[in-house]
Structure formats: C-alpha cells, structure tokens
Scaffold this motif. Structure first.
Motif, mmCIF file in Angstrom:
data_model
loop_
_atom_site.group_PDB
_atom_site.id
_atom_site.type_symbol
_atom_site.label_atom_id
_atom_site.label_comp_id
_atom_site.label_asym_id
_atom_site.label_seq_id
_atom_site.Cartn_x
_atom_site.Cartn_y
_atom_site.Cartn_z
ATOM 1 N N VAL A 45 -4.551 10.205 -11.499
ATOM 2 C CA VAL A 45 -3.175 9.792 -11.220
ATOM 3 C C VAL A 45 -3.116 8.647 -10.211
ATOM 4 O O VAL A 45 -2.259 7.776 -10.295
ATOM 5 N N TYR A 46 -4.048 8.624 -9.258
ATOM 6 C CA TYR A 46 -4.047 7.568 -8.242
ATOM 7 C C TYR A 46 -4.023 6.172 -8.871
ATOM 8 O O TYR A 46 -3.331 5.274 -8.386
ATOM 9 N N TYR A 47 -4.818 5.979 -9.923
ATOM 10 C CA TYR A 47 -4.953 4.633 -10.494
ATOM 11 C C TYR A 47 -3.654 4.116 -11.116
ATOM 12 O O TYR A 47 -3.190 3.033 -10.748
ATOM 13 N N PRO A 48 -3.027 4.853 -12.037
ATOM 14 C CA PRO A 48 -1.761 4.326 -12.581
ATOM 15 C C PRO A 48 -0.670 4.220 -11.534
ATOM 16 O O PRO A 48 0.101 3.251 -11.531
ATOM 17 N N MET A 49 -0.591 5.193 -10.620
ATOM 18 C CA MET A 49 0.436 5.117 -9.587
ATOM 19 C C MET A 49 0.161 3.946 -8.643
ATOM 20 O O MET A 49 1.093 3.263 -8.197
ATOM 21 N N GLY A 50 -1.105 3.702 -8.369
ATOM 22 C CA GLY A 50 -1.466 2.557 -7.538
ATOM 23 C C GLY A 50 -1.114 1.241 -8.196
ATOM 24 O O GLY A 50 -0.677 0.295 -7.524
ATOM 25 N N GLY A 51 -1.288 1.177 -9.516
ATOM 26 C CA GLY A 51 -0.880 -0.017 -10.246
ATOM 27 C C GLY A 51 0.612 -0.235 -10.167
ATOM 28 O O GLY A 51 1.089 -1.371 -9.992
ATOM 29 N N GLY A 52 1.386 0.847 -10.285
ATOM 30 C CA GLY A 52 2.833 0.750 -10.144
ATOM 31 C C GLY A 52 3.234 0.313 -8.750
ATOM 32 O O GLY A 52 4.152 -0.504 -8.580
ATOM 33 N N LEU A 53 2.533 0.838 -7.738
ATOM 34 C CA LEU A 53 2.822 0.463 -6.356
ATOM 35 C C LEU A 53 2.522 -1.017 -6.119
ATOM 36 O O LEU A 53 3.303 -1.719 -5.461
ATOM 37 N N ALA A 54 1.402 -1.504 -6.659
ATOM 38 C CA ALA A 54 1.050 -2.917 -6.507
ATOM 39 C C ALA A 54 2.132 -3.811 -7.104
ATOM 40 O O ALA A 54 2.513 -4.833 -6.517
ATOM 41 N N ALA A 55 2.647 -3.418 -8.268
ATOM 42 C CA ALA A 55 3.703 -4.203 -8.914
ATOM 43 C C ALA A 55 4.977 -4.205 -8.070
ATOM 44 O O ALA A 55 5.626 -5.249 -7.902
ATOM 45 N N VAL A 56 5.328 -3.046 -7.522
ATOM 46 C CA VAL A 56 6.537 -2.944 -6.689
ATOM 47 C C VAL A 56 6.415 -3.809 -5.443
ATOM 48 O O VAL A 56 7.334 -4.571 -5.102
ATOM 49 N N LEU A 57 5.286 -3.732 -4.760
ATOM 50 C CA LEU A 57 5.124 -4.511 -3.523
ATOM 51 C C LEU A 57 5.095 -6.003 -3.806
ATOM 52 O O LEU A 57 5.670 -6.797 -3.057
ATOM 53 N N SER A 58 4.423 -6.394 -4.883
ATOM 54 C CA SER A 58 4.332 -7.816 -5.217
ATOM 55 C C SER A 58 5.697 -8.399 -5.558
ATOM 56 O O SER A 58 6.000 -9.551 -5.220
ATOM 57 N N LYS A 59 6.536 -7.604 -6.225
ATOM 58 C CA LYS A 59 7.860 -8.092 -6.622
ATOM 59 C C LYS A 59 8.884 -8.008 -5.496
ATOM 60 O O LYS A 59 9.825 -8.795 -5.447
ATOM 61 N N THR A 60 8.684 -7.054 -4.587
ATOM 62 C CA THR A 60 9.708 -6.757 -3.585
ATOM 63 C C THR A 60 9.492 -7.468 -2.257
ATOM 64 O O THR A 60 10.454 -7.921 -1.621
ATOM 65 N N LEU A 61 8.257 -7.561 -1.818
ATOM 66 C CA LEU A 61 7.973 -8.120 -0.492
ATOM 67 C C LEU A 61 7.676 -9.619 -0.591
ATOM 68 O O LEU A 61 6.784 -10.027 -1.348
ATOM 69 N N PRO A 62 8.392 -10.446 0.152
ATOM 70 C CA PRO A 62 8.168 -11.893 0.109
ATOM 71 C C PRO A 62 6.735 -12.246 0.541
ATOM 72 O O PRO A 62 6.210 -11.678 1.496
ATOM 73 N N ASP A 63 6.137 -13.185 -0.192
ATOM 74 C CA ASP A 63 4.810 -13.708 0.165
ATOM 75 C C ASP A 63 3.731 -12.626 0.210
ATOM 76 O O ASP A 63 2.758 -12.746 0.947
ATOM 77 N N VAL A 64 3.901 -11.554 -0.588
ATOM 78 C CA VAL A 64 2.885 -10.504 -0.678
ATOM 79 C C VAL A 64 2.373 -10.416 -2.108
ATOM 80 O O VAL A 64 3.162 -10.382 -3.055
ATOM 81 N N GLN A 65 1.062 -10.395 -2.248
ATOM 82 C CA GLN A 65 0.428 -10.155 -3.541
ATOM 83 C C GLN A 65 -0.428 -8.904 -3.410
ATOM 84 O O GLN A 65 -1.424 -8.898 -2.679
ATOM 85 N N ALA A 66 -0.025 -7.834 -4.076
ATOM 86 C CA ALA A 66 -0.734 -6.559 -3.985
ATOM 87 C C ALA A 66 -1.544 -6.313 -5.250
ATOM 88 O O ALA A 66 -1.097 -6.638 -6.358
ATOM 89 N N THR A 67 -2.724 -5.742 -5.094
ATOM 90 C CA THR A 67 -3.579 -5.418 -6.227
ATOM 91 C C THR A 67 -4.082 -3.989 -6.101
ATOM 92 O O THR A 67 -4.366 -3.510 -5.005
#
Length: 327
Positions: A45-67
């Motif tokens: 579960v960590y992997y898909p949820m982590g992918g979702g979290l990376a997408a949320v942070l990248s789209k929501t936080l200015p000048d942040v690229q999450a992987t």
C-alpha cells in the motif's frame, strides 16, 4: 557613426535582457525544491499511496517536485531520511521508535525522526493456503516461512509476533526474506508454506493470491500475542480483525495484531514545509482516497500523540493547533 552606435546599444540591450532572463530562469530552477518520498514494494500500500502523495505535493506546493521511490519499506525509509537521501517516508510506528532510539536494525545509528501525521493502521497478515497443514501459529514450526523483505518493518514486527507466539525465528522454521509480491509468487509455486506481511486493506498482492484459481487462502489468527508484544516493546500494538471477505476466498474473520503507520521526516525539515505538507494532505485527501481507500483513515481524530511513538514535527503541531485538533 550614429547609426552604428545605436545598433550596438540595441544589441547590448538585447544581450543584457537575455542574460537577465537566463539568470531569472536559473534562480527559479535553483529555488525549486525536490522532495523524495520513501514508500515500499510495488505489491503493498505504501507505494501507490506514496505515488498519490507525490502527485498531490507536486501540484499543490509552489516550486516543489515530489517523487515516490520504491524501497524495502519502513526501515529503508528511515535510513534514507537519516542519510538525507529522502525528505519524507512512510513508516510503522514501532520501526520509527527503533530508529529514534538507535535500537535493533538501527543499533548505533540513531535517527532524529519526526512525525508529520498518522496515516492508517497497518494490519499483520499471517498467510498460508490449504494443503500446508497450517491452522495455528504453532503449526509454523518446521515450515518454510517468509518473514518479509530486508529493510522492511514487516520483518521487525514478524519477529516480534513469532517470539510472542513462543517460537524461535531461526530454529523453528526455514526462513525466507521476501517482499509481499515475491511471497505470493513463492507460495503459489509451493516454495514456501506461509508468509508474514503487514500492510493496509486490501493489499493487492494478497488479493491476487486469494483470486488465484485452484488456491484457497487461509489467514492465521494471532491476536493473542498482542499483550506479550506490548509488555516487551511498549504499548505499540493492538488487537483487530480482518473481516471475512476482505480477500477472495477468505471465509471467516481473522483475528490479528495492528500498529499505526506514520508519515515521517527529519528534525531538519523547516516548520513551514512541514506545515505545508500536512495541509496539502488534508486539503487533497479525496485525491489520495481515489488512489487507495486506506487513505480514508487519514483523519483528524487519529492525530493523537498516543498513536505515534516518536516526537511530532513542530510544523505539523502548528497545523493541527490551527485546526483546533486536540492531541
């Protein structure tokens, strides 16, 4: 002469503007923050949820690229945070406490880890199939058993469950160290008889096993070990149930042990970044639930200091205080 001077001045102005643009672009790139998120294996579960979290942070936080990074799980994630290779990671509360105290797999290597928020309860699965002769924990004696991949909190908790059940992990079984996806493949091929896995519901790999034609999944009860585990390791664990029908072919309730998952970072993360990450997660919770339903457990009511064995990050505490959350 005048015309030549004017043309030269114009070229210089254009060149100057271009140089300023390059400097500005370089500054923008320099200001961009990269956040690596330690997750787990692809079957959990960590992997898909982590992918979702990376997408949320990248789209929501200015000048942040999450992987999201594939890892062995909690222990690996904590070590990556300790070495500065990851900024954020998923972990079970018991593994995080070991890291903070420099115990077990972190012996001599304390990590100043901090909780950002409580995620969801991680449920210990002790899985076998019909035909192995395994009905109880005691029946694992003499069997081929996977206790989780190296670098995973599954291994940490599996050892504690085995010990509390009165078994010796080294003498009473032939032990393999496989991730959940590899364990499922091994049990299908009859290379192992049972495996341990601690994760959310449903775990994709376990669903795959239950849905395999000609295979009848069996989940072994072990909730009776919780008191012994807590007596030795602190009040980290609780008894719970995986309801019948959670997995294909699971025809009865499974009495198990659970521990909370937490999202962690180091004490070096700024208070503002910690605040912004936690805010983004709660603001965009529906996006995470769409990725995996365990994200529904990310709730203000679960943000209790009792659910995390390690200190909370000050930035996270400020966010919860602003929201009036009583911790």
């Amino acid at each position: 002469m005048t015309i030549k001077i004017r043309r030269l001045t114009l070229r210089r102005a254009v060149a100057g503007a271009a140089a300023l643009a390059l400097v500005a672009a370089g500054t923008a790139v320099a200001q961009q923050k990269t956040i690596a998120i330690g997750t787990g294996g692809t079957g959990g579960v960590y992997y898909p949820m982590g992918g979702g979290l990376a997408a949320v942070l990248s789209k929501t936080l200015p000048d942040v690229q999450a992987t999201a990074e594939v890892t062995g799980g909690s222990v690996d994630n904590l070590k990556l945070i300790g070495s500065g290779q990851s900024e954020v990671g998923f972990s079970m509360a018991d593994a995080a406490l070991d890291a903070l105290q420099g115990q077990d797999k972190f012996k001599g290597n304390k990590i100043d880890v901090r909780t950002l928020l409580v995620l969801y309860p991680n449920r210990m699965h002790v899985v076998t199939v019909e035909g192995t002769g395994i009905e109880t924990m005691a029946d694992l004696k003499g069997k081929r058993v996977s206790t989780g991949s190296p670098g995973s909190a599954t291994e940490v908790m599996a050892f504690r469950v085995i010990e509390a059940a009165g078994l010796d992990k080294d003498k009473d079984m032939k032990r393999e160290r496989l991730g959940v996806a590899e364990s499922v493949n091994a049990i299908k091929d009859r290379k192992i008889d049972a495996f341990f896995w601690v994760g959310g519901l449903p775990t994709a790999a376990v669903t795959d096993l239950g849905a395999t034609p000609g295979v009848k999944i069996k989940m072994i009860d072990h909730s009776e070990v919780v008191d012994k585990m807590n007596a030795k390791h602190g009040k980290l664990y609780a008894a719970d149930t995986i309801k019948a029908g959670t997995y294909p072919g699971q025809d009865k309730d499974n009495k198990i042990s659970v521990v909370w998952n937490v999202l962690v970072t180091s004490d070096k993360m700024t208070d503002q970044m910690a605040y912004d990450i936690v805010k983004a997660i709660f603001d965009k919770k529906p996006d995470l639930v769409a990725v995996h339903k365990e994200a529904a457990s990310i709730d203000y009511k679960n943000q209790l200091k009792a659910n995390s064995s390690i200190p909370w990050h000050p930035g996270a505490l400020k966010y919860f205080a602003d929201k009036g959350v009583q911790m």
